[in-house]
Design a protein around this motif. Structure first.
Motif, PDB file in Angstrom:
ATOM      1  N   ASP A 172      51.238  45.368  38.551  1.00 10.96           N
ATOM      2  CA  ASP A 172      52.075  46.055  37.450  1.00 10.96           C
ATOM      3  C   ASP A 172      52.807  44.978  36.667  1.00 10.96           C
ATOM      4  OD1 ASP A 172      51.035  48.350  38.051  1.00 10.96           O
ATOM      5  OD2 ASP A 172      52.780  49.133  38.996  1.00 10.96           O
ATOM      6  N   THR A 173      53.439  43.932  37.545  1.00 10.71           N
ATOM      7  CA  THR A 173      54.327  42.999  36.946  1.00 10.71           C
ATOM      8  C   THR A 173      53.630  41.928  36.230  1.00 10.71           C
ATOM      9  OG1 THR A 173      55.801  43.135  38.674  1.00 10.71           O
ATOM     10  CG2 THR A 173      56.084  41.394  37.484  1.00 10.71           C
ATOM     11  N   LEU A 174      52.301  41.398  36.544  1.00 12.22           N
ATOM     12  CA  LEU A 174      51.657  40.409  35.913  1.00 12.22           C
ATOM     13  C   LEU A 174      50.661  41.180  34.414  1.00 12.22           C
ATOM     14  CD1 LEU A 174      50.223  38.311  38.836  1.00 12.22           C
ATOM     15  CD2 LEU A 174      51.563  37.657  36.745  1.00 12.22           C
ATOM     16  N   SER A 175      50.347  42.392  34.918  1.00 11.75           N
ATOM     17  CA  SER A 175      49.597  42.942  33.796  1.00 11.75           C
ATOM     18  C   SER A 175      50.646  43.315  32.547  1.00 11.75           C
ATOM     19  CB  SER A 175      49.024  44.280  34.257  1.00 11.75           C
ATOM     20  OG  SER A 175      49.780  45.347  34.632  1.00 11.75           O
ATOM     21  N   GLU A 176      51.935  43.430  32.832  1.00 12.93           N
ATOM     22  CA  GLU A 176      52.887  43.584  31.626  1.00 12.93           C
ATOM     23  C   GLU A 176      53.442  42.494  31.182  1.00 12.93           C
ATOM     24  OE1 GLU A 176      55.487  46.078  33.395  1.00 12.93           O
ATOM     25  OE2 GLU A 176      54.270  47.819  33.634  1.00 12.93           O
ATOM     26  N   SER A 177      52.974  41.209  31.849  1.00 10.45           N
ATOM     27  CA  SER A 177      53.347  39.886  31.262  1.00 10.45           C
ATOM     28  C   SER A 177      52.208  39.144  30.410  1.00 10.45           C
ATOM     29  CB  SER A 177      53.771  38.883  32.332  1.00 10.45           C
ATOM     30  OG  SER A 177      52.489  38.554  33.070  1.00 10.45           O
ATOM     31  N   ALA A 178      52.558  37.988  30.200  1.00  9.29           N
ATOM     32  CA  ALA A 178      51.588  37.303  29.328  1.00  9.29           C
ATOM     33  C   ALA A 178      50.544  36.856  30.079  1.00  9.29           C
ATOM     34  CB  ALA A 178      52.238  35.832  28.598  1.00  9.29           C
ATOM     35  N   TYR A 179      50.510  36.880  31.453  1.00  6.18           N
ATOM     36  CA  TYR A 179      49.511  36.498  32.343  1.00  6.18           C
ATOM     37  C   TYR A 179      48.485  37.686  32.849  1.00  6.18           C
ATOM     38  CZ  TYR A 179      52.240  32.420  31.674  1.00  6.18           C
ATOM     39  OH  TYR A 179      53.185  31.301  31.171  1.00  6.18           O
ATOM     40  N   GLU A 180      47.534  37.177  33.557  1.00  5.00           N
ATOM     41  CA  GLU A 180      46.797  38.196  34.148  1.00  5.00           C
ATOM     42  C   GLU A 180      46.637  38.250  35.634  1.00  5.00           C
ATOM     43  OE1 GLU A 180      44.911  40.242  32.126  1.00  5.00           O
ATOM     44  OE2 GLU A 180      45.365  39.095  30.257  1.00  5.00           O
ATOM     45  N   PRO A 181      46.555  39.399  36.100  1.00  2.00           N
ATOM     46  CA  PRO A 181      46.601  39.705  37.393  1.00  2.00           C
ATOM     47  C   PRO A 181      45.410  38.982  38.515  1.00  2.00           C
ATOM     48  CG  PRO A 181      46.380  41.820  36.495  1.00  2.00           C
ATOM     49  CD  PRO A 181      46.494  40.924  35.560  1.00  2.00           C
ATOM     50  N   ALA A 182      45.539  38.605  39.360  1.00  2.00           N
ATOM     51  CA  ALA A 182      44.504  37.887  40.183  1.00  2.00           C
ATOM     52  C   ALA A 182      44.890  37.834  41.662  1.00  2.00           C
ATOM     53  CB  ALA A 182      43.887  36.651  39.500  1.00  2.00           C
ATOM     54  N   LEU A 183      43.854  37.812  42.354  1.00  2.00           N
ATOM     55  CA  LEU A 183      44.178  37.853  44.002  1.00  2.00           C
ATOM     56  C   LEU A 183      42.900  36.863  44.489  1.00  2.00           C
ATOM     57  CD1 LEU A 183      44.616  41.281  44.939  1.00  2.00           C
ATOM     58  CD2 LEU A 183      46.592  39.496  44.871  1.00  2.00           C
ATOM     59  N   TYR A 184      43.550  36.021  45.520  1.00  2.83           N
ATOM     60  CA  TYR A 184      42.621  35.251  46.516  1.00  2.83           C
ATOM     61  C   TYR A 184      42.697  35.679  48.013  1.00  2.83           C
ATOM     62  CZ  TYR A 184      41.425  31.624  49.618  1.00  2.83           C
ATOM     63  OH  TYR A 184      40.937  30.757  50.655  1.00  2.83           O
ATOM     64  N   GLY A 185      41.753  35.478  48.507  1.00  4.52           N
ATOM     65  CA  GLY A 185      41.658  35.970  50.064  1.00  4.52           C
ATOM     66  C   GLY A 185      40.313  36.056  50.652  1.00  4.52           C
ATOM     67  N   VAL A 186      40.352  36.288  51.988  1.00 11.62           N
ATOM     68  CA  VAL A 186      38.945  36.424  52.519  1.00 11.62           C
ATOM     69  C   VAL A 186      38.680  37.816  52.643  1.00 11.62           C
ATOM     70  CG1 VAL A 186      37.718  36.026  54.849  1.00 11.62           C
ATOM     71  CG2 VAL A 186      39.504  34.464  53.788  1.00 11.62           C
ATOM     72  N   PHE A 187      37.931  38.431  51.715  1.00 12.67           N
ATOM     73  CA  PHE A 187      37.567  39.566  51.330  1.00 12.67           C
ATOM     74  C   PHE A 187      36.287  39.966  52.106  1.00 12.67           C
ATOM     75  CE2 PHE A 187      40.249  39.049  47.819  1.00 12.67           C
ATOM     76  CZ  PHE A 187      41.015  40.064  47.403  1.00 12.67           C
ATOM     77  N   ASP A 188      36.330  39.767  53.516  1.00 10.19           N
ATOM     78  CA  ASP A 188      35.119  40.379  54.493  1.00 10.19           C
ATOM     79  C   ASP A 188      35.292  41.775  54.755  1.00 10.19           C
ATOM     80  OD1 ASP A 188      37.477  39.614  55.770  1.00 10.19           O
ATOM     81  OD2 ASP A 188      36.352  39.576  57.775  1.00 10.19           O
ATOM     82  N   GLU A 189      34.304  42.351  54.873  1.00  9.77           N
ATOM     83  CA  GLU A 189      34.460  43.628  55.107  1.00  9.77           C
ATOM     84  C   GLU A 189      34.958  44.226  56.423  1.00  9.77           C
ATOM     85  OE1 GLU A 189      33.763  47.485  53.739  1.00  9.77           O
ATOM     86  OE2 GLU A 189      32.771  45.762  52.979  1.00  9.77           O
ATOM     87  N   GLY A 190      35.964  45.110  56.424  1.00  4.67           N
ATOM     88  CA  GLY A 190      36.587  45.581  57.356  1.00  4.67           C
ATOM     89  C   GLY A 190      37.932  44.900  57.612  1.00  4.67           C
ATOM     90  N   SER A 191      38.115  43.987  56.760  1.00  2.00           N
ATOM     91  CA  SER A 191      39.550  43.265  57.043  1.00  2.00           C
ATOM     92  C   SER A 191      40.712  44.069  56.175  1.00  2.00           C
ATOM     93  CB  SER A 191      39.618  42.101  56.153  1.00  2.00           C
ATOM     94  OG  SER A 191      39.316  42.115  54.776  1.00  2.00           O
ATOM     95  N   ALA A 192      41.712  43.911  56.610  1.00  2.00           N
ATOM     96  CA  ALA A 192      42.905  44.684  56.002  1.00  2.00           C
ATOM     97  C   ALA A 192      42.903  44.383  54.311  1.00  2.00           C
ATOM     98  CB  ALA A 192      44.257  44.002  56.918  1.00  2.00           C
ATOM     99  N   LEU A 193      42.696  42.998  54.237  1.00  3.90           N
ATOM    100  CA  LEU A 193      42.802  42.755  52.783  1.00  3.90           C
ATOM    101  C   LEU A 193      41.777  43.757  51.952  1.00  3.90           C
ATOM    102  CD1 LEU A 193      43.767  40.906  50.419  1.00  3.90           C
ATOM    103  CD2 LEU A 193      41.815  39.403  51.049  1.00  3.90           C
ATOM    104  N   ILE A 194      40.633  43.804  52.354  1.00  5.18           N
ATOM    105  CA  ILE A 194      39.707  44.528  51.554  1.00  5.18           C
ATOM    106  C   ILE A 194      40.138  45.998  51.686  1.00  5.18           C
ATOM    107  CG2 ILE A 194      37.671  44.820  53.022  1.00  5.18           C
ATOM    108  CD1 ILE A 194      35.889  43.961  51.047  1.00  5.18           C
TER     109      ILE A 194
END
Length: 256
Positions: A160-182
């Protein structure tokens, strides 16, 4: 000429022409562009690196000599003690002078939970970016490491904060199936899932030179903007990781 002779000549002509027609059709099919694993034709893939160290001439030359010429270089916003050195103006000029695009990373948290916390971290990332003069439209990648607690609320505050700014929202991480992140990502609302740029570090291969990079085959959330893949970690020759990026990622980088 009798009717039977005419039929004979027509049949003979078709018999002669059939192999030629078949060869033409096979050639036409083979000339069609092959789709990559993301279903896109003629996808250009770009090789690059990321580093927690200051990118001085020595590090750039190390990468150039041992791995090849990078097209993208990931660097961090601000210093994080014993983890990463922040991007500075000398690095920016040096990389841009070498026609290298910058991928911008923010890593000043070790707990990715809570909406308000996501907002606070995004605001800090925006402040760092503005101080460096990073232009509008560049994505800022929130670095969520595998050992961090994470929830959807944090992602929502970040988004929400980045999308309302001049910048774009993005995420980095280990997006393996079953992980808390994914799982946290999958639980997010449709707007966030479809408008957050994802740079995944899964699956892991070995670090390679540019010419020996694997086929682009990242794993991440379904129907997400998975535009980057960190496929190799911790080079022994230089302090870098190795990456591949799709065409679409270029729209979210700091270009020369």
């Amino acid at each position: 000429m009798s009717r039977s002779q005419i039929y004979y000549l027509i049949g003979l002509g078709l018999l002669i022409a059939a192999p030629l027609i078949l060869a033409f059709l096979l050639t036409s099919l083979s000339d069609q562009p092959a789709s990559d694993q993301n279903g896109k034709n003629n996808q250009n893939i770009y090789w690059g690196v990321d580093s927690a160290s200051n990118t001085d001439n020595n590090l750039y030359q190390c990468v150039h000599d041992n791995f090849g010429e990078p097209e993208v270089w990931g660097r961090y916003l601000g210093d994080k003690e014993n983890v990463s050195v922040g991007l500075d103006s000398d690095e920016i000029n040096n990389l841009h002078d070498n026609d290298v695009r910058l991928l911008v990373i923010y890593n000043h948290f070790n707990d990715a939970t809570g909406y308000d916390h996501g907002v606070e971290e995004a605001e800090q990332a925006i402040e760092y970016a503005e101080d460096l003069g990073i232009p509008d439209g560049v994505a800022i990648f929130g670095d969520i490491e595998p050992n961090f607690p994470v929830d959807t609320a944090f992602m929502k505050g970040w988004y929400d904060t980045l999308s309302e700014s001049a910048y774009e929202p993005a995420l980095y991480g280990v997006f393996d199936e079953g992980s808390a992140l994914i799982e946290a990502y999958k639980a997010a609302d449709e707007e966030l899932r479809e408008n957050t740029v994802v740079w995944t570090a899964y699956p892991q291969n070995e670090v390679t030179a540019k010419d020996n990079a694997p086929e682009y085959n990242p794993q991440g959330p379904d129907n997400a903007m998975v535009y980057g893949w960190q496929y190799g970690l911790e080079s022994e020759q230089c302090n870098i990781d190795t990456n591949l990026f799709q065409d679409e990622m270029l729209d979210y980088l700091w270009n020369p």
